[in-house]
Design a protein around this motif. Sequence first.
Motif, PDB file in Angstrom:
ATOM      1  N   ASP A 107      -6.579   1.510 -25.934  1.00  0.00           N
ATOM      2  CA  ASP A 107      -6.622   2.942 -25.638  1.00  0.00           C
ATOM      3  C   ASP A 107      -5.810   3.223 -24.384  1.00  0.00           C
ATOM      4  OD1 ASP A 107      -7.189   5.614 -25.284  1.00  0.00           O
ATOM      5  OD2 ASP A 107      -9.349   5.392 -25.413  1.00  0.00           O
ATOM      6  N   SER A 108      -4.844   4.100 -24.496  1.00  0.00           N
ATOM      7  CA  SER A 108      -3.982   4.412 -23.354  1.00  0.00           C
ATOM      8  C   SER A 108      -4.656   5.356 -22.363  1.00  0.00           C
ATOM      9  CB  SER A 108      -2.674   5.020 -23.848  1.00  0.00           C
ATOM     10  OG  SER A 108      -2.950   6.238 -24.523  1.00  0.00           O
ATOM     11  N   LYS A 109      -5.822   5.889 -22.676  1.00  0.00           N
ATOM     12  CA  LYS A 109      -6.494   6.856 -21.809  1.00  0.00           C
ATOM     13  C   LYS A 109      -7.472   6.196 -20.833  1.00  0.00           C
ATOM     14  CE  LYS A 109      -6.215  10.321 -25.405  1.00  0.00           C
ATOM     15  NZ  LYS A 109      -6.960  11.090 -26.377  1.00  0.00           N
TER      16      LYS A 109
END
Length: 178
Positions: free
Chosen positions: A42-44
């Motif tokens: 997850d890039s968040k």
Amino acid sequence: MKVGNDEVQLTEVNSIEEFEKQANCFYFDQHYLTNPYLKEFDSKLEQSFLRIKIGQTDVVKTDLTVNITGVDATPVAVNKIPAVNDTVAIPVELKQDETKTTDTAISVLWEPVLRSESYQLKIDHLLYTNIKKPQFTLNSLKPDTLHEFQVRVVTEKGASAWSPKVNFKTKIQVEKEK
């Protein structure tokens, strides 16, 4: 910053590379990852993080005092509970999925709601959020136990009211023959 009884002036640096090379400095890292190996999932996950580095000091024997000013430390909720909107349809037909329910798990399902972003379940007064499909399995239960369920939908307009409370039961544990 105080290191023991000594005032130490920290210098702001503009990159992690500068931070690594210097002592008595700080770097406001806007892309900090607590667990870098999770980035692929997850890039968040990036967070803002203040890094502080001082010269060699025995931190067991020396008190360190940092005074930070000019920072807005107001907490921001990540998973806000949406406001109830009476125009949003309440999910119906919350029922137990007997084919997937066991002596240690209860599976439930309900009719999907159009334009749903997610669903929330309240099970025995605990909230489960961000459920993407109109089905859910609650695991790690004891055999022959009763549990209270409610469901609601979350849409871009808000959340529905909660469905009526329904009780479902795990199956009775069957002793295996030896």
